[in-house]
Design an enzyme around this catalytic site. Structure first.
Site, short mmCIF file in Angstrom:
data_model
loop_
_atom_site.label_atom_id
_atom_site.label_comp_id
_atom_site.label_asym_id
_atom_site.label_seq_id
_atom_site.Cartn_x
_atom_site.Cartn_y
_atom_site.Cartn_z
N ARG A 58 0.61 -1.29 -0.13
CA ARG A 58 0.16 -0.05 -0.01
C ARG A 58 1.03 1.18 -0.06
O ARG A 58 0.61 2.24 -0.75
CB ARG A 58 -1.07 -0.11 1.27
CG ARG A 58 -2.02 -1.05 1.06
CD ARG A 58 -2.88 -1.06 2.26
NE ARG A 58 -3.78 -0.03 2.43
CZ ARG A 58 -4.36 0.12 3.42
NH1 ARG A 58 -4.37 -0.64 4.82
NH2 ARG A 58 -5.07 1.22 3.73
N HIS A 108 -6.96 7.26 12.09
CA HIS A 108 -6.24 5.91 11.84
C HIS A 108 -4.65 5.86 11.50
O HIS A 108 -4.44 4.96 10.96
CB HIS A 108 -6.99 5.27 10.93
CG HIS A 108 -8.54 4.80 11.33
ND1 HIS A 108 -9.90 4.58 10.39
CD2 HIS A 108 -9.05 5.01 12.60
CE1 HIS A 108 -10.53 4.34 11.10
NE2 HIS A 108 -10.46 4.78 12.31
N ASN A 201 -21.29 10.78 -0.74
CA ASN A 201 -20.82 9.69 -1.17
C ASN A 201 -21.33 9.12 -2.30
O ASN A 201 -22.09 9.55 -2.75
CB ASN A 201 -21.20 8.92 0.18
CG ASN A 201 -20.37 7.55 0.32
OD1 ASN A 201 -19.25 7.72 0.68
ND2 ASN A 201 -20.80 6.44 0.33
N ALA A 219 -16.64 11.28 -5.59
CA ALA A 219 -16.27 12.63 -4.90
C ALA A 219 -15.62 13.85 -5.81
O ALA A 219 -15.99 15.15 -5.18
CB ALA A 219 -15.25 11.94 -3.77
#
Ligand code: BV8
Length: 228
Positions: A58, A108, A201, A219
């Site tokens: 990632r 996060h 959304n 978006a």
């Protein structure tokens, strides 16, 4: 009513059009790998190499990507709005920063940060990480992990976030499925404080009914048309 204090929550959907994988869409990350194996402390303890590979993949992917018009519109809003804007993101990518957002909380954690479980140091991080990588602060080996918040771990800066939600007069949620707590409860917290709440959304989220208003669509189109 002109707003004075805006809190914005983003999730993976705000970065989807930049090429960042989402989690729960049909080809999302959690359809390819069990989140318990790579996004929990238990998974990391059981197989740290698998977890490092997951985040190394990632990290490499994010490094190749660019912000999209949604990230840029949010940075413009922060620059041009006369009141306060706090951007709280569940995302670990740095596309908001690279678009120019500054008043930002990564609740996060971040892909470009490393956490040492021996000395507790959090350091900026580029490139791959493994159990053989020494901590940049205490130089011990075998204690470095991705500085992200896994399931069962406390998200970062929760007090600051709740203070902002309780003072907000506008709460905008962008690109999140409303599956993960405590972020999924922010709309209720802001609503209780009297804020107007909006969901931007691709499709109705799991917490769609909690919002005063919703605009559905990608978006990169919906966010600029709403905030500009
Ligand atoms: C905690 C790691 C407590 C980083 C992730 C009730 C209250 C409190 C906790 C819980 C609770 N119930 C359950 C819990 C526990 C748990 C939880 O929520 N479980 C879920 C599964 C039910 N929560 C936790 O464990 C949290 N910690 O509560 O700690 C505590 C208290 C004291 C002491 C210690 C601990 C920690 C949660 C964080 C988990 N970490 N990942 C990483 O690897 O990235 S989760 C993962 O989900 C990511 O962080 C991600 O950001 C997050 C949310 O996902 P989304 O961003 O919403 O992405 P998703 O794919 O789901 O949705 C994308 C959306 O975008 C979709 O709606 C789609 O339609 C839309 N979209 C797609 N394309 C576009 C688009 N929108 C617009 N345009 C497009 N182009």
């Amino acid at each position: 009513m002109d707003y004075r204090r805006i809190v914005i929550l983003t999730g993976a959907g705000v970065s989807a059009e930049s090429g960042v994988d989402t989690f729960r869409d049909k080809n999302g990350l959690w359809s390819k790998i069990d989140y318990r194996d790579v996004a929990t402390p238990e998974g990391f303890a059981a197989n740290p190499a698998l977890v490092h590979d997951f985040y190394n993949m990632r990290r490499r992917r994010i490094a190749e990507l660019e912000p999209n018009d949604a990230h840029r519109a949010l940075a413009r809003l922060e620059r041009e709005f006369s009141g306060e804007v706090l951007l709280v993101t569940q995302n670990i990518d740095d596309l908001h920063e690279r678009a120019g957002s500054k008043n930002l909380i990564h609740m996060h954690g971040e892909h470009r940060s490393a956490l040492c479980t021996h000395c507790g140091d959090r350091s900026p991080w580029e490139g791959d990480m493994s159990l053989e990588t020494p901590c940049p602060a205490c130089a011990t080996v075998g204690h470095l992990r991705p500085d992200v918040v896994w399931f069962g771990e406390m998200p970062y800066q929760m007090e600051r976030i709740y203070d902002a939600l309780r003072a907000a007069d506008l709460f905008i949620s962008i690109g999140t499925s409303g599956n993960v707590y405590p972020a999924a409860q922010f709309v209720q917290e802001a609503g209780r404080a009297g804020a107007h709440t909006i969901e931007l959304n691709l499709e109705p989220s799991d917490t769609f009914d909690d919002f005063d208003e919703a605009v559905h669509g990608p978006a990169s189109r919906v966010v600029p048309s709403y905030v500009d």
